[in-house]
Write a protein that holds these residues in place. Structure first.
Motif, short mmCIF file in Angstrom:
data_model
loop_
_atom_site.label_atom_id
_atom_site.label_comp_id
_atom_site.label_asym_id
_atom_site.label_seq_id
_atom_site.Cartn_x
_atom_site.Cartn_y
_atom_site.Cartn_z
N TYR A 1 -8.01 -2.05 -0.23
CA TYR A 1 -7.59 -3.12 0.67
C TYR A 1 -8.81 -3.95 1.06
O TYR A 1 -9.86 -3.41 1.45
CB TYR A 1 -6.93 -2.53 1.92
CG TYR A 1 -6.38 -3.58 2.85
CD1 TYR A 1 -5.28 -4.34 2.48
CD2 TYR A 1 -6.97 -3.80 4.09
CE1 TYR A 1 -4.77 -5.31 3.33
CE2 TYR A 1 -6.47 -4.77 4.95
CZ TYR A 1 -5.36 -5.52 4.56
OH TYR A 1 -4.86 -6.48 5.40
N ASP A 2 -8.68 -5.27 0.97
CA ASP A 2 -9.78 -6.17 1.28
C ASP A 2 -9.44 -6.94 2.55
O ASP A 2 -8.69 -7.92 2.52
CB ASP A 2 -10.03 -7.14 0.13
CG ASP A 2 -11.31 -7.94 0.30
OD1 ASP A 2 -11.85 -7.96 1.43
OD2 ASP A 2 -11.78 -8.52 -0.70
N PRO A 3 -9.96 -6.51 3.70
CA PRO A 3 -9.61 -7.18 4.95
C PRO A 3 -10.06 -8.63 5.03
O PRO A 3 -9.49 -9.42 5.79
CB PRO A 3 -10.31 -6.32 6.02
CG PRO A 3 -11.40 -5.62 5.30
CD PRO A 3 -10.89 -5.39 3.91
N TYR B 1 -6.36 -10.17 10.11
CA TYR B 1 -7.18 -8.98 10.32
C TYR B 1 -8.27 -9.23 11.37
O TYR B 1 -8.85 -10.33 11.43
CB TYR B 1 -7.85 -8.56 9.02
CG TYR B 1 -8.87 -7.45 9.20
CD1 TYR B 1 -8.48 -6.12 9.19
CD2 TYR B 1 -10.22 -7.74 9.41
CE1 TYR B 1 -9.40 -5.09 9.38
CE2 TYR B 1 -11.15 -6.73 9.60
CZ TYR B 1 -10.73 -5.41 9.59
OH TYR B 1 -11.65 -4.40 9.78
N HIS C 1 -14.37 3.10 4.88
CA HIS C 1 -15.38 2.65 3.92
C HIS C 1 -16.08 3.83 3.26
O HIS C 1 -17.08 3.66 2.56
CB HIS C 1 -16.39 1.75 4.60
CG HIS C 1 -15.77 0.53 5.20
ND1 HIS C 1 -15.13 -0.43 4.45
CD2 HIS C 1 -15.67 0.12 6.49
CE1 HIS C 1 -14.66 -1.38 5.24
NE2 HIS C 1 -14.98 -1.07 6.49
N CYS D 1 -9.96 1.35 8.87
CA CYS D 1 -10.33 0.76 7.58
C CYS D 1 -11.48 1.60 7.05
O CYS D 1 -12.64 1.45 7.46
CB CYS D 1 -10.74 -0.69 7.79
SG CYS D 1 -10.30 -1.79 6.44
N GLN E 1 0.85 -1.19 0.00
CA GLN E 1 0.00 0.00 0.00
C GLN E 1 0.89 1.24 0.00
O GLN E 1 1.95 1.27 0.65
CB GLN E 1 -0.90 0.03 1.24
CG GLN E 1 -1.85 -1.15 1.36
CD GLN E 1 -3.03 -1.06 0.40
OE1 GLN E 1 -3.98 -0.33 0.61
NE2 GLN E 1 -2.95 -1.84 -0.67
N CYS F 1 -10.79 0.82 2.29
CA CYS F 1 -11.02 -0.62 2.35
C CYS F 1 -12.32 -1.02 1.66
O CYS F 1 -13.25 -0.22 1.55
CB CYS F 1 -11.10 -1.08 3.81
SG CYS F 1 -9.58 -0.90 4.77
#
Length: 445
Positions: A157-159, A165, A231, A229, A126, A141
């Protein structure tokens, strides 16, 4: 236009008779030195851990060495960038050692600095802006509603793809501390801890406060690193993936390294600088000055000016002109000086640059038309801090940006000023909150 010989005779006579200053008080630089290089000619330094220090390469966010600069489509004007930067100080006024490479980038008009780090397991690279004026780190995210997250260099970013995570529970002590530091936003769905950050430049992000593995360099891993994170993000255009907070509060990455870190912001060359987290005792080559704070705003660290020299001459300023201190901020571009100090600096600098025509500018008031000059004679500027530490700003790229003096008036005497990132270029700037001191080492990158 006058011949080069006549120009040289005029400038030499001008400097010797009008200023009475020695040659070492001015620097003649080729006009090409103001322009960024279009190709990354410097070898990109890989992140590494050296003993107790981690080094991470640092680059300008849109520079030739920035990751995938071809994706940078933002073409904002310098005026837009300056307005964004100026909003920030206006708002402000109201473990082990690790080092990561860093670069300056100017393929689009942005003047921020970034590092490439990795989050999660497996590690996902990142690109994040380093910010000493922020505490909470954050990424955009998944999932993110259409129109809420902005384009960036990397995929969101895909937790859900990270085995390490976890979202921070709303009832946890960590969430309560986040709220106590004014970064909380209650609970999200599923009783997750919410975070919210708003910046004076119009950037904001909200989402779930989270933890995951942060990889700074091979072997340099921060387990259970707390970050937001996001959204939903509202921001000016830019392709960075998030922000790495290096403020003073417990949420910052710097706090994980005992409040000791340093960085070197490269100028317009194509070579990287670095972010170094953690530090050994008594580092050599630095000059030191006491570190202060801003009452009621614990994120920020300050220095106090004791004097300014322009072209070898000390400005006639009383200590009261600097009484508000200067926040050292990697995320602000232009240095903001209190009224009396700024006006004295502006007057002396303009006198020293009388050979060049002032260019009208609605934002910065000391800009020059340097078109047609093969060489430009620039007066040196030195800043002296309490305790006697003196730094000679890099010439010309620590003094002029886009042909403009990289200083502006920040507010009345007694208010806090800001030491912006242009003046910090080429110095290793050491933050040591454990001993409450700043260090500056010249020509570090």
């Amino acid at each position: 236009m006058a011949s080069p010989l006549l120009s040289c005779i005029f400038l030499c006579f001008y400097l010797s008779t009008v200023h009475g200053a020695g040659e070492d008080s001015f620097v003649t630089v080729p006009s090409s030195s103001f322009e960024p290089e279009s190709v990354c000619s410097g070898e990109f330094v890989k992140p590494e851990q050296n003993g107790s220090t981690v080094y991470v390469p640092l680059v300008h966010r849109h520079g030739p060495c920035a990751p995938a600069p071809s994706l940078s489509t933002d073409t904002r004007s310098f005026a837009d960038i300056f307005r964004r930067s100026r909003a920030r100080p206006s708002y402000i006024v109201r473990g082990k050692k690790v080092s990561v490479p860093a670069h300056l980038g100017t393929s689009v008009m942005s003047l921020e600095y970034v590092v490439r780090v990795s989050f999660g397991t497996p590690a996902v690279p990142q690109v994040v802006v380093i910010d000493t004026g922020s505490d909470v780190s954050w990424l955009q995210c998944k999932p993110c509603s259409s129109g809420q997250c902005f384009p960036q260099k990397d995929p969101l970013y895909d937790p859900s793809h990270s085995s390490t995570y976890s979202a921070v529970p709303c009832a946890s002590d960590v969430c309560k501390k986040l709220a106590a530091d004014a970064y909380g936003s209650g609970c999200t769905s599923g009783k997750q801890c919410g975070f919210a950050i708003s910046y004076a430049d119009g950037t904001s992000t909200v989402g779930a406060y989270s933890q995951d593995k942060l990889t700074l360099a091979p072997g340099a891993i921060v387990q259970n690193f707390y970050f937001g994170c996001g959204h939903g993000k509202h921001a000016v255009r830019g392709l960075f993936d998030g922000v790495l907070g290096l403020g003073r509060l417990r949420e910052s990455l710097g706090a994980r390294y005992g409040g000791v870190f340093s960085y070197c912001l490269p100028s317009v060359s194509s070579k990287p600088g670095f972010l170094a987290l953690g530090a050994g005792k008594n580092p050599s080559g630095f000059v030191f000055t006491p570190m202060g704070t801003v009452p009621g705003q614990p994120t920020f660290s300050t220095v106090t000016l004791a004097g300014i020299n322009v072209g070898g001459k000390k400005l006639d300023l009383r200590p009261s002109a600097f009484s508000g201190g200067m926040i050292v901020d990697s995320g602000t571009v232009i240095t903001g000086l209190q009224s009396t100090a700024y006006r004295a600096l502006r007057s002396a600098f303009r006198k020293a640059m009388e050979a060049y025509r002032l260019l009208p500018n609605g934002d910065l008031d000391t800009c020059y038309n340097l078109t047609g000059y093969k060489n430009v004679v620039v007066p040196k500027i030195a800043l002296t801090f309490t305790g006697g530490a003196t730094i000679n700003l890099d010439v010309p790229n620590g003094i002029l940006v886009n042909g403009c003096l990289a200083f502006a008036e920040s507010g009345p005497d007694g208010s806090a000023g800001v030491l912006g990132n242009v003046n910090q270029r080429a110095f290793e700037v050491l933050f040591d909150t454990s001993t409450s001191k700043f260090g500056f080492r010249a020509k570090a990158c």
